[in-house]
Design a protein around this motif. Structure first.
Motif, PDB file in Angstrom:
ATOM      1  N   ASN A  73       6.870   6.394 -15.609  1.00 14.62           N
ATOM      2  CA  ASN A  73       5.683   6.234 -14.770  1.00 14.62           C
ATOM      3  C   ASN A  73       5.436   4.774 -14.433  1.00 14.62           C
ATOM      4  O   ASN A  73       4.915   4.453 -13.375  1.00 14.62           O
ATOM      5  CB  ASN A  73       4.445   6.805 -15.469  1.00 14.62           C
ATOM      6  N   ILE A 126       8.282   9.207 -20.775  1.00 14.46           N
ATOM      7  CA  ILE A 126       7.392   9.541 -19.652  1.00 14.46           C
ATOM      8  C   ILE A 126       6.668   8.280 -19.193  1.00 14.46           C
ATOM      9  O   ILE A 126       6.619   7.977 -18.012  1.00 14.46           O
ATOM     10  CB  ILE A 126       6.315  10.571 -20.088  1.00 14.46           C
ATOM     11  N   VAL A 156      -2.347   2.071  -9.451  1.00 15.21           N
ATOM     12  CA  VAL A 156      -1.202   2.734 -10.092  1.00 15.21           C
ATOM     13  C   VAL A 156      -1.455   2.857 -11.600  1.00 15.21           C
ATOM     14  O   VAL A 156      -1.221   3.914 -12.198  1.00 15.21           O
ATOM     15  CB  VAL A 156       0.114   1.955  -9.819  1.00 15.21           C
ATOM     16  N   LEU A 210       8.962  17.438 -22.208  1.00 16.16           N
ATOM     17  CA  LEU A 210       8.469  16.653 -21.071  1.00 16.16           C
ATOM     18  C   LEU A 210       9.423  15.547 -20.631  1.00 16.16           C
ATOM     19  O   LEU A 210       9.211  14.934 -19.589  1.00 16.16           O
ATOM     20  CB  LEU A 210       7.114  16.009 -21.404  1.00 16.16           C
ATOM     21  N   HIS A 211      10.447  15.288 -21.439  1.00 20.53           N
ATOM     22  CA  HIS A 211      11.290  14.122 -21.125  1.00 20.53           C
ATOM     23  C   HIS A 211      12.130  14.311 -19.874  1.00 20.53           C
ATOM     24  O   HIS A 211      12.623  13.337 -19.319  1.00 20.53           O
ATOM     25  CB  HIS A 211      12.194  13.782 -22.316  1.00 20.53           C
ATOM     26  N   GLU A 271       9.635  11.299 -26.694  1.00 19.42           N
ATOM     27  CA  GLU A 271       9.704  11.824 -25.331  1.00 19.42           C
ATOM     28  C   GLU A 271       8.580  11.262 -24.472  1.00 19.42           C
ATOM     29  O   GLU A 271       8.762  10.948 -23.318  1.00 19.42           O
ATOM     30  CB  GLU A 271       9.616  13.351 -25.342  1.00 19.42           C
ATOM     31  N   GLN A 292       3.963   5.655  -5.586  1.00 17.72           N
ATOM     32  CA  GLN A 292       3.921   5.673  -7.064  1.00 17.72           C
ATOM     33  C   GLN A 292       2.797   6.577  -7.577  1.00 17.72           C
ATOM     34  O   GLN A 292       2.993   7.351  -8.512  1.00 17.72           O
ATOM     35  CB  GLN A 292       3.712   4.266  -7.604  1.00 17.72           C
ATOM     36  N   ILE A 293       1.630   6.463  -6.935  1.00 19.16           N
ATOM     37  CA  ILE A 293       0.492   7.276  -7.373  1.00 19.16           C
ATOM     38  C   ILE A 293       0.770   8.753  -7.117  1.00 19.16           C
ATOM     39  O   ILE A 293       0.495   9.610  -7.963  1.00 19.16           O
ATOM     40  CB  ILE A 293      -0.806   6.811  -6.664  1.00 19.16           C
ATOM     41  N   ILE A 342       3.077   9.934  -9.788  1.00 16.19           N
ATOM     42  CA  ILE A 342       2.371  10.126 -11.065  1.00 16.19           C
ATOM     43  C   ILE A 342       1.529  11.400 -11.018  1.00 16.19           C
ATOM     44  O   ILE A 342       1.524  12.192 -11.964  1.00 16.19           O
ATOM     45  CB  ILE A 342       1.478   8.902 -11.389  1.00 16.19           C
ATOM     46  N   HIS A 343       0.849  11.631  -9.892  1.00 15.72           N
ATOM     47  CA  HIS A 343       0.041  12.854  -9.763  1.00 15.72           C
ATOM     48  C   HIS A 343       0.920  14.097  -9.804  1.00 15.72           C
ATOM     49  O   HIS A 343       0.556  15.112 -10.402  1.00 15.72           O
ATOM     50  CB  HIS A 343      -0.765  12.812  -8.466  1.00 15.72           C
ATOM     51  N   ARG A 398       3.829  14.344 -11.316  1.00 13.57           N
ATOM     52  CA  ARG A 398       4.253  14.498 -12.719  1.00 13.57           C
ATOM     53  C   ARG A 398       3.114  15.080 -13.550  1.00 13.57           C
ATOM     54  O   ARG A 398       3.320  15.943 -14.403  1.00 13.57           O
ATOM     55  CB  ARG A 398       4.649  13.142 -13.312  1.00 13.57           C
ATOM     56  N   ARG A 399       1.917  14.558 -13.287  1.00 10.17           N
ATOM     57  CA  ARG A 399       0.739  15.026 -14.028  1.00 10.17           C
ATOM     58  C   ARG A 399       0.565  16.532 -13.835  1.00 10.17           C
ATOM     59  O   ARG A 399       0.408  17.271 -14.807  1.00 10.17           O
ATOM     60  CB  ARG A 399      -0.493  14.267 -13.524  1.00 10.17           C
ATOM     61  N   GLU A 448       0.828  -1.212   0.000  1.00 13.40           N
ATOM     62  CA  GLU A 448       0.000   0.000   0.000  1.00 13.40           C
ATOM     63  C   GLU A 448       0.859   1.257   0.000  1.00 13.40           C
ATOM     64  O   GLU A 448       0.584   2.224  -0.709  1.00 13.40           O
ATOM     65  CB  GLU A 448      -0.938  -0.010   1.215  1.00 13.40           C
ATOM     66  N   ALA A 488       2.452   1.714  -3.426  1.00 12.07           N
ATOM     67  CA  ALA A 488       1.442   2.173  -4.397  1.00 12.07           C
ATOM     68  C   ALA A 488       1.137   3.653  -4.172  1.00 12.07           C
ATOM     69  O   ALA A 488       1.031   4.422  -5.128  1.00 12.07           O
ATOM     70  CB  ALA A 488       0.178   1.342  -4.278  1.00 12.07           C
ATOM     71  N   LEU A 512      -3.178  10.124 -16.457  1.00 13.10           N
ATOM     72  CA  LEU A 512      -2.152  11.046 -16.946  1.00 13.10           C
ATOM     73  C   LEU A 512      -2.094  11.017 -18.468  1.00 13.10           C
ATOM     74  O   LEU A 512      -2.028  12.064 -19.129  1.00 13.10           O
ATOM     75  CB  LEU A 512      -0.784  10.665 -16.360  1.00 13.10           C
ATOM     76  N   PHE A 524       3.462  18.308 -15.658  1.00 13.21           N
ATOM     77  CA  PHE A 524       3.324  18.257 -17.121  1.00 13.21           C
ATOM     78  C   PHE A 524       2.185  19.154 -17.601  1.00 13.21           C
ATOM     79  O   PHE A 524       2.352  19.932 -18.549  1.00 13.21           O
ATOM     80  CB  PHE A 524       3.031  16.825 -17.595  1.00 13.21           C
ATOM     81  N   LEU A 525       1.043  19.025 -16.942  1.00 12.92           N
ATOM     82  CA  LEU A 525      -0.128  19.757 -17.426  1.00 12.92           C
ATOM     83  C   LEU A 525       0.026  21.260 -17.218  1.00 12.92           C
ATOM     84  O   LEU A 525      -0.350  22.058 -18.073  1.00 12.92           O
ATOM     85  CB  LEU A 525      -1.405  19.236 -16.760  1.00 12.92           C
TER      86      LEU A 525
END
Lengths: 142, 136
Positions: free
Chosen positions: B134, B130, B44, A123-124, B126, A60-61, A64-65, A67-68, A54, A57, B51, A71-72
């Motif tokens: 991820n 990503i 995940v 974004l890379h 790219e 990781q989540i 990702i959020h 990064r999101r 848990e 996870a 995303l 990025f956005l």
């Protein structure tokens, strides 16, 4: 009443077999204790594993959020800025087409260069992205 | 005697049931962990897919941007071409207009060469990076 060894044998052994004998009962108890200890051990191990799963996870989540969001935010800001730059370049192009023909080639080249540069190309590298977002003067110029 | 036998049979069955129950509980613990792992993997993956959906929405904005640039270049190129077509072409007088028209057409060609997706249908090289990061 018969006195033969068979009929005198304890009823327990005769009915339920060896497992019901005094020695077997001790073995059973030992087995139950052993299994219970194993259960406790497995429960602790699996509880730890589940907590780890848990936690991993969640990390990781969260990543990702993050990064999101990065990025956005970057893409939205970049697209807004590019829109303004295109407006300005086309205004200059119209002016050049009407009044300054020598500048047409340079302005057209700027338009194409900007159009061909994909905002997704940045974004890379999230580290560079963050630096650009934190340093507005470095990023939002054409 | 028969009743006594049944009681003793019960006494023997109870430990067996207890042993079976504990064994099942041990297996249940492991199965629960496995289920939690699947759940975590799904969560995940869901975040990663969200995303990518958001990135796809920005790809739409990129296509709108390119379409807008192409439309504006096309309008100016068409206008220049119409102007040229109306003329009784005089190289000395109209060379500049011809040059501007050619430049506009050439730039349209260059903008048209912009790639939105790579051959695999992904956003770009790219974006693959990503996704890989991820997924790590």
């Amino acid at each position: 009443m018969s006195t033969s060894p068979l009929t005198n044998a304890p009823i327990t052994a005769k009915v339920v077999g060896k497992a019901a004998g005094p020695l077997s009962a001790a073995t059973l108890l030992e087995e139950i204790i052993k299994l219970t200890q194993e259960w406790i051990q497995v429960h602790e191990q699996e509880t730890t594993k589940r907590a780890l799963i848990e936690a991993e996870a969640e990390v990781q989540i969260a990543e990702i959020h993050a990064r999101r969001d990065l990025f956005l935010t970057y893409l939205d800001k970049t697209f807004d800025e590019r829109e303004k730059n295109f407006e300005e370049l086309f205004t200059r192009l119209d002016d050049a087409l009407a009044n300054a023909p020598d500048a047409v080639g340079v302005i057209l080249s700027s338009i194409t260069t900007l159009a061909l540069k994909s905002p997704f190309a940045d974004l890379h590298d999230p580290v560079v992205l963050r630096q650009k977002l934190d340093d507005p003067s470095a990023e939002w110029e054409v | 005697m028969a009743a006594g036998g049944m009681v003793l049979t019960g006494v023997a069955i109870a430990p067996a049931l207890l042993i079976g129950g504990i064994t099942l509980a041990i297996q249940g613990e492991k199965a629960l962990t496995q289920a939690k792992k699947y759940k975590a993997d799904v969560e995940v993956a869901e975040a990663s897919i969200e995303l990518q959906i958001d990135l796809m929405k920005r790809l739409r904005r990129r296509t709108d941007e390119l379409r807008s640039v192409l439309d504006r270049l096309d309008q100016r190129a068409s206008s220049s071409l119409s102007e040229l077509a109306k003329l009784d072409f005089d190289p000395d007088r109209d060379l500049l207009l011809l040059q501007q028209t050619a430049l506009l057409m050439a730039e349209i060609g260059r903008v048209l060469s912009a790639h939105l997706l790579n051959p695999n249908g992904d956003l770009s090289e790219e974006s693959l990076t990503i996704i890989e990061r991820n997924a790590a």
